[in-house]
Design an enzyme around this catalytic site. Structure first.
Site, PDB file in Angstrom:
ATOM      1  CB  SER A   1      -6.572 -10.647   5.170  1.00  0.00           C
ATOM      2  OG  SER A   1      -6.331  -9.581   4.258  1.00  0.00           O
TER       3      SER A   1
ATOM      4  N   GLY B   1     -11.070  -4.869   8.385  1.00  0.00           N
ATOM      5  CA  GLY B   1     -12.368  -4.971   7.705  1.00  0.00           C
ATOM      6  C   GLY B   1     -13.405  -5.823   8.429  1.00  0.00           C
TER       7      GLY B   1
ATOM      8  CD  GLU C   1      -4.367   1.112   6.866  1.00  0.00           C
ATOM      9  OE1 GLU C   1      -5.116   1.658   7.695  1.00  0.00           O
ATOM     10  OE2 GLU C   1      -4.573  -0.033   6.403  1.00  0.00           O
TER      11      GLU C   1
ATOM     12  CE  LYS D   1      -7.185  -1.066   8.815  1.00  0.00           C
ATOM     13  NZ  LYS D   1      -6.440  -1.701   7.746  1.00  0.00           N
TER      14      LYS D   1
ATOM     15  CD  GLU E   1      -2.113  -4.585  11.744  1.00  0.00           C
ATOM     16  OE1 GLU E   1      -3.229  -5.083  11.921  1.00  0.00           O
ATOM     17  OE2 GLU E   1      -1.951  -3.408  11.419  1.00  0.00           O
TER      18      GLU E   1
ATOM     19  N   GLY F   1      -5.909  -5.772   4.227  1.00  0.00           N
ATOM     20  CA  GLY F   1      -6.991  -5.404   3.311  1.00  0.00           C
ATOM     21  C   GLY F   1      -6.891  -6.075   1.951  1.00  0.00           C
TER      22      GLY F   1
ATOM     23  CG  HIS G   1      -2.221   0.733  11.191  1.00  0.00           C
ATOM     24  ND1 HIS G   1      -2.218   0.767   9.820  1.00  0.00           N
ATOM     25  CD2 HIS G   1      -2.946  -0.350  11.545  1.00  0.00           C
ATOM     26  CE1 HIS G   1      -2.924  -0.268   9.365  1.00  0.00           C
ATOM     27  NE2 HIS G   1      -3.380  -0.958  10.395  1.00  0.00           N
TER      28      HIS G   1
ATOM     29  CG  ASN H   1      -7.561  -0.132  12.918  1.00  0.00           C
ATOM     30  OD1 ASN H   1      -8.243   0.893  12.983  1.00  0.00           O
ATOM     31  ND2 ASN H   1      -6.392  -0.176  12.302  1.00  0.00           N
TER      32      ASN H   1
HETATM   33  P1  13P Z   1      -7.612  -5.987   7.499  1.00  0.00           P
HETATM   34  O1  13P Z   1      -8.094  -6.945   8.585  1.00  0.00           O
HETATM   35  O2  13P Z   1      -8.727  -5.236   6.840  1.00  0.00           O
HETATM   36  O3  13P Z   1      -6.677  -6.648   6.555  1.00  0.00           O
HETATM   37  O4  13P Z   1      -6.756  -4.848   8.270  1.00  0.00           O
HETATM   38  C1  13P Z   1      -5.784  -5.236   9.152  1.00  0.00           C
HETATM   39  C2  13P Z   1      -5.319  -4.021   9.877  1.00  0.00           C
HETATM   40  O5  13P Z   1      -4.677  -3.168   9.301  1.00  0.00           O
HETATM   41  C3  13P Z   1      -5.694  -3.877  11.286  1.00  0.00           C
HETATM   42  O6  13P Z   1      -5.012  -2.826  11.893  1.00  0.00           O
END
Ligand code: 13P
Length: 249
Positions: free
Chosen positions: A211, A233, A99, A12, A167, A173, A97, A10
């Site tokens: 993460s 990330g 977010e 983002k 998640e 993150g 998600h 992802n």
């Molecule tokens: P990170 O791997 O950056 O923690 O993000 C996880 C995520 O939200 C994947 O959708």
């Protein structure tokens, strides 16, 4: 039967056209040279979907979007329908998600309607669930995740037409991951909740996200009940993302 492992990246709201082509081509070359690969999906921002779709064409890698609108078309400025995502080459679409649940006030009912639209368009929705730190601290993590699944899952969902991603919000993150024990427990909760009243629970793909990196992928991916990862990330770095892919190959 346990599903074939899956690693999804992802991206983002990151990337440029040049970066997208470089990263996709790098991963295509690695995947073509590899003896075996899991299911691999790249989920770039909407404006880069067609570019990435072209770059991975003819390789084992497929493309996913990060969101879709519940409706097929109409006066919804700035939104993208699941049908159009399919038309530009997507196989998957992430829905719900954390977010988007936080930034756009997406409820379980909205997430469910998006997942239904994805299924109707022939896409596989990756339905995201996960508790916040305060919900975990209050001992409510299992109930929260159970509620999200029951509220977000379309009635036509089967173990093979949807993917669920667990998640934990506090692990996204932050560099903090859930412990293997916590991941195992929650994936069992997800599978039990999904499997209630049906016989195909063992076939469901449940991804862990939060993460995940090359350095911790092996231990997280070997947890019973984990069928792959949804990576944020680390999916922006070809070598790190490839190390995660290798951890399940
Ligand atoms: P990170 O791997 O950056 O923690 O993000 C996880 C995520 O939200 C994947 O959708």
């Amino acid at each position: 039967m346990a599903p074939r492992p899956m690693i999804a990246g992802n991206w983002k709201m990151n990337g440029t056209k040049t970066m997208a082509i470089d990263l996709a081509q790098n991963l295509v070359a690695r995947s073509k040279a590899a003896a075996s690969v899991p299911r691999i999906a790249l989920c770039p921002p909407a404006a880069l979907l067609e570019t990435v779709s072209r770059a991975v064409s003819g390789s084992p890698i497929v493309v996913g979007a990060q969101d879709c609108h519940p409706k097929d078309k109409g006066a919804h400025t700035g939104d993208t329908s699941a049908w159009l995502l399919k038309d530009v080459g997507c196989t998957y679409v992430i829905v719900g998600h954390s977010e988007r649940r936080a930034d756009h006030a997406e409820t379980d009912a909205i997430v469910k309607s998006k997942a239904e639209a994805a299924l109707a368009a022939g896409l596989t929705p990756i339905i995201c669930v996960g508790e916040t730190q305060s919900q975990r601290d209050a001992g409510k993590a299992n109930d929260v995740v159970r509620g999200q699944i029951l509220g977000s899952l379309p009635s036509s969902a089967t173990a093979t037409n949807v993917v669920i991603a667990y998640e934990p919000v506090w692990a996204i993150g932050t560099g903090r991951t859930a412990t293997p024990n916590d991941v195992q427990d929650m994936h069992a909760v997800v599978r039990e909740t999904f499997a209630k009243g049906r016989t195909d629970g063992a076939d469901l793909t449940i991804l862990y996200g939060g993460s995940v990196k090359g350095s911790n992928a092996k231990s997280l991916m070997s947890v019973p009940g984990v069928n792959g990862a949804l990576v944020g990330g680390a999916s922006l770095d070809a070598a790190d993302f490839w190390a995660i892919i290798q951890s399940v190959a």
